[in-house]
Design a protein around this motif. Structure first.
Motif, PDB file in Angstrom:
ATOM      1  N   GLY A  74      10.554  -0.615   3.792  1.00 51.83           N
ATOM      2  CA  GLY A  74       9.821  -0.529   5.038  1.00 51.83           C
ATOM      3  C   GLY A  74      10.669   0.159   6.091  1.00 51.83           C
ATOM      4  N   PRO A  75      10.116   0.366   7.289  1.00 55.50           N
ATOM      5  CA  PRO A  75      10.795   1.184   8.300  1.00 55.50           C
ATOM      6  C   PRO A  75      11.815   0.424   9.145  1.00 55.50           C
ATOM      7  CG  PRO A  75       8.644   0.533   9.103  1.00 55.50           C
ATOM      8  CD  PRO A  75       8.747   0.010   7.699  1.00 55.50           C
ATOM      9  N   GLN A  76      11.861  -0.919   9.025  1.00 55.48           N
ATOM     10  CA  GLN A  76      12.634  -1.687   9.999  1.00 55.48           C
ATOM     11  C   GLN A  76      13.315  -2.885   9.341  1.00 55.48           C
ATOM     12  OE1 GLN A  76      10.225  -3.526  13.014  1.00 55.48           O
ATOM     13  NE2 GLN A  76      11.927  -3.801  14.446  1.00 55.48           N
ATOM     14  N   PRO A  77      14.646  -3.031   9.535  1.00 60.91           N
ATOM     15  CA  PRO A  77      15.326  -4.247   9.052  1.00 60.91           C
ATOM     16  C   PRO A  77      14.890  -5.459   9.871  1.00 60.91           C
ATOM     17  CG  PRO A  77      16.901  -2.455   9.473  1.00 60.91           C
ATOM     18  CD  PRO A  77      15.603  -2.056  10.101  1.00 60.91           C
ATOM     19  N   SER A 118       4.604  -0.758   9.013  1.00 66.16           N
ATOM     20  CA  SER A 118       5.527  -1.777   9.512  1.00 66.16           C
ATOM     21  C   SER A 118       5.126  -3.164   9.007  1.00 66.16           C
ATOM     22  CB  SER A 118       5.512  -1.783  11.043  1.00 66.16           C
ATOM     23  OG  SER A 118       4.237  -2.189  11.519  1.00 66.16           O
ATOM     24  N   PHE A 119       6.060  -4.096   9.156  1.00 65.67           N
ATOM     25  CA  PHE A 119       5.741  -5.485   8.825  1.00 65.67           C
ATOM     26  C   PHE A 119       4.660  -6.008   9.768  1.00 65.67           C
ATOM     27  CE2 PHE A 119       6.370 -10.105   8.918  1.00 65.67           C
ATOM     28  CZ  PHE A 119       6.332 -10.386   7.561  1.00 65.67           C
ATOM     29  N   ALA A 120       4.687  -5.547  11.011  1.00 69.55           N
ATOM     30  CA  ALA A 120       3.649  -5.955  11.962  1.00 69.55           C
ATOM     31  C   ALA A 120       2.272  -5.499  11.482  1.00 69.55           C
ATOM     32  CB  ALA A 120       3.943  -5.390  13.346  1.00 69.55           C
ATOM     33  N   ALA A 121       2.193  -4.302  10.905  1.00 71.62           N
ATOM     34  CA  ALA A 121       0.915  -3.822  10.372  1.00 71.62           C
ATOM     35  C   ALA A 121       0.467  -4.695   9.204  1.00 71.62           C
ATOM     36  CB  ALA A 121       1.044  -2.368   9.941  1.00 71.62           C
ATOM     37  N   TRP A 122       1.424  -5.053   8.354  1.00 71.96           N
ATOM     38  CA  TRP A 122       1.075  -5.940   7.231  1.00 71.96           C
ATOM     39  C   TRP A 122       0.585  -7.286   7.748  1.00 71.96           C
ATOM     40  CZ3 TRP A 122       2.591 -10.779   5.886  1.00 71.96           C
ATOM     41  CH2 TRP A 122       2.108 -11.264   4.666  1.00 71.96           C
ATOM     42  N   ARG A 156       8.283 -14.552  13.674  1.00 75.02           N
ATOM     43  CA  ARG A 156       7.829 -14.205  15.028  1.00 75.02           C
ATOM     44  C   ARG A 156       6.693 -13.179  14.973  1.00 75.02           C
ATOM     45  NH1 ARG A 156       8.949  -9.813  17.464  1.00 75.02           N
ATOM     46  NH2 ARG A 156      10.843  -9.414  16.215  1.00 75.02           N
ATOM     47  N   ILE A 157       6.840 -12.175  14.131  1.00 74.96           N
ATOM     48  CA  ILE A 157       5.828 -11.119  14.034  1.00 74.96           C
ATOM     49  C   ILE A 157       4.511 -11.667  13.489  1.00 74.96           C
ATOM     50  CG2 ILE A 157       5.248  -8.985  12.798  1.00 74.96           C
ATOM     51  CD1 ILE A 157       8.258  -8.240  13.064  1.00 74.96           C
ATOM     52  N   ILE A 158       4.588 -12.559  12.516  1.00 76.06           N
ATOM     53  CA  ILE A 158       3.360 -13.189  12.025  1.00 76.06           C
ATOM     54  C   ILE A 158       2.708 -13.982  13.147  1.00 76.06           C
ATOM     55  CG2 ILE A 158       2.435 -14.923  10.440  1.00 76.06           C
ATOM     56  CD1 ILE A 158       4.624 -14.047   8.445  1.00 76.06           C
ATOM     57  N   ARG A 207       0.822  -1.210   0.000  1.00 72.49           N
ATOM     58  CA  ARG A 207       0.000   0.000   0.000  1.00 72.49           C
ATOM     59  C   ARG A 207       0.856   1.261   0.000  1.00 72.49           C
ATOM     60  NH1 ARG A 207      -4.599  -1.755   4.459  1.00 72.49           N
ATOM     61  NH2 ARG A 207      -5.672  -3.301   3.135  1.00 72.49           N
ATOM     62  N   ASP A 208       2.001   1.201   0.650  1.00 70.96           N
ATOM     63  CA  ASP A 208       2.904   2.360   0.635  1.00 70.96           C
ATOM     64  C   ASP A 208       3.466   2.583  -0.760  1.00 70.96           C
ATOM     65  OD1 ASP A 208       2.522   2.933   3.293  1.00 70.96           O
ATOM     66  OD2 ASP A 208       4.329   1.925   3.987  1.00 70.96           O
ATOM     67  N   ILE A 209       3.832   1.495  -1.430  1.00 73.66           N
ATOM     68  CA  ILE A 209       4.336   1.632  -2.803  1.00 73.66           C
ATOM     69  C   ILE A 209       3.255   2.262  -3.678  1.00 73.66           C
ATOM     70  CG2 ILE A 209       5.222   0.417  -4.820  1.00 73.66           C
ATOM     71  CD1 ILE A 209       6.135  -1.824  -2.899  1.00 73.66           C
ATOM     72  N   ALA A 210       2.043   1.762  -3.557  1.00 70.59           N
ATOM     73  CA  ALA A 210       0.941   2.274  -4.379  1.00 70.59           C
ATOM     74  C   ALA A 210       0.690   3.749  -4.114  1.00 70.59           C
ATOM     75  CB  ALA A 210      -0.321   1.457  -4.125  1.00 70.59           C
ATOM     76  N   GLU A 211       0.757   4.144  -2.840  1.00 68.54           N
ATOM     77  CA  GLU A 211       0.486   5.543  -2.518  1.00 68.54           C
ATOM     78  C   GLU A 211       1.549   6.462  -3.113  1.00 68.54           C
ATOM     79  OE1 GLU A 211      -0.550   8.280   1.419  1.00 68.54           O
ATOM     80  OE2 GLU A 211      -0.700   6.083   1.531  1.00 68.54           O
ATOM     81  N   VAL A 212       2.804   6.046  -3.043  1.00 69.45           N
ATOM     82  CA  VAL A 212       3.866   6.839  -3.670  1.00 69.45           C
ATOM     83  C   VAL A 212       3.674   6.856  -5.181  1.00 69.45           C
ATOM     84  CG1 VAL A 212       6.345   6.993  -4.100  1.00 69.45           C
ATOM     85  CG2 VAL A 212       5.521   6.422  -1.810  1.00 69.45           C
TER      86      VAL A 212
END
Length: 279
Positions: free
Chosen positions: A189-192, A265-269, A200-202, A165-170
Motif C-alpha cells: 500500500g502507499p502508506q506505512p 489507501s487503507f482509508a479507502a479500504w 483510528r482510520i477504521i 483490488r490493487d493486487i488483483a489488478e496487477v
C-alpha cells in the motif's frame, strides 16, 4: 482462457471479476461445489492441494493465477497439468517476506517453494510479493462492533497494507500481458501504518472513536488458540508483528508504476468495508 486457483479468496474473486469484465474467459477452480462464483466464470471442481485435484482443467489455457495457500505442496503437479492444457504463463501470489524477512522464516520458505516450482515449470512466471492485506483488519470487526476496543499485540508494528483490488489488478495485467514475464514485484500500500493508525482510520470510516489496547503477545496467542485457531495462525501473525515493531515493513511505489495511479489507501479500504465494523 485464464485459470484462477483460489477463486473464492479476496484476490482470486476480484481477479476473476476483472478478467470477465475485460471480456476474457475464466475457469475458476474450487473444491466447493456450492461456491458462488462471479457470473460467467466456468467452475472447475477439484482440490488444488492434491496432485489429482482439478483434472478437469479445460484445453486452451493461456495463464494461471496461483495462490500458494490454496495449492500447498501440489504446485509442480498443478502447473504440469496446466502446461498440458496449453498454459504459457503463471502468476504467483507470493509474499514480501520472501525478500524482506519478517516473522518465522518457515512461512516465507513456503512461498519461496511455490516460486521455485513456478520457475522450474517451464512456464513464463511473474511473482507478486505482497505486503499484508488491508483485509486482515476484518479480524478486528467483532471487537470493534462489541466495544470499540481492539486488543492486540505490538501496537508499534508498522507496515504498508495493500488493498486486495490493487493486487488483483496487477495480477490480471500479468496474466494477459507477456511483458511481465520474469518479473518479481513487491506490492504494498502507499502508506506505512502501525496498529493504532489502522484502528483510528477504521474509526474515522465508521464515525466512532476506537481504541487499540496493547496486550502481551502470549496473552493474544492463548486467546487465539482458545478460539480454536490452529497454532500456525498466531505463529504467523505474532512473528511478523514482532519484527515490524522493530523495523517497518517495505513500502514501494510498484502499484503506482504498474497501474499508472496511486495504490488505494487503507482509508479507502476502510470506507469500502465500513459496514463490517458498524454496530
Amino acid at each position: 482462457m485464464h485459470v484462477v486457483i483460489g477463486s473464492t479468496g479476496s484476490v482470486g474473486r476480484e481477479a476473476t471479476e476483472q478478467l470477465l469484465a475485460a471480456g476474457e474467459k475464466v475457469a475458476a477452480v474450487t473444491r466447493d461445489p456450492a461456491a458462488v462464483l462471479p457470473e460467467g466464470a466456468r467452475m472447475v471442481l477439484g482440490d488444488p492441494s492434491r496432485p489429482d485435484g482439478p483434472t478437469a482443467l479445460p484445453d486452451g489455457v493461456e495463464s494461471i493465477l496461483l495462490s500458494p495457500r490454496a495449492v500447498g505442496g501440489a504446485t509442480a503437479a498443478l502447473l504440469s497439468l496446466a502446461a498440458d492444457r496449453g498454459a504459457r504463463r503463471v502468476v504467483v501470489l507470493s509474499a514480501a517476506t520472501v525478500v524482506h524477512p519478517a516473522g518465522e522464516r518457515r512461512f516465507a520458505e513456503q512461498f519461496r517453494a511455490v516460486e521455485a516450482a513456478a520457475e522450474e515449470s517451464g512456464l513464463a512466471w511473474t511473482f507478486l510479493r505482497c505486503a499484508d492485506f488491508a483485509a486482515n483488519a476484518l479480524a478486528w470487526a467483532p471487537q470493534i462492533r462489541a466495544a470499540g476496543i481492539v486488543r492486540g499485540a505490538y501496537a508499534a508494528a508498522t507496515s504498508s497494507p495493500i488493498h486486495h483490488r490493487d493486487i488483483a489488478e496487477v495480477a490480471v495485467r500479468a496474466m494477459v500481458d507477456p511483458e511481465h514475464a520474469g518479473r518479481a514485484y513487491v506490492l504494498t500500500g502507499p502508506q506505512p501504518l502501525d496498529q493504532r493508525d489502522r484502528v483510528r482510520i477504521i474509526g474515522e470510516a465508521v464515525g466512532r472513536d476506537l481504541v487499540f489496547q496493547e496486550l502481551a503477545p502470549e496473552q493474544i496467542r492463548q486467546g487465539m488458540l482458545a478460539q480454536g485457531l490452529p497454532e500456525e495462525i498466531p505463529d504467523r501473525l505474532l512473528g511478523s508483528l514482532a519484527d515490524y515493531a522493530q523495523s517497518p515493513g517495505p513500502s514501494t511505489d510498484t502499484v503506482e508504476r504498474l497501474l499508472g495511479r496511486p495504490a488505494r489507501s487503507f482509508a479507502a479500504w476502510a470506507a469500502d468495508n465500513a459496514g463490517a465494523f458498524e454496530e
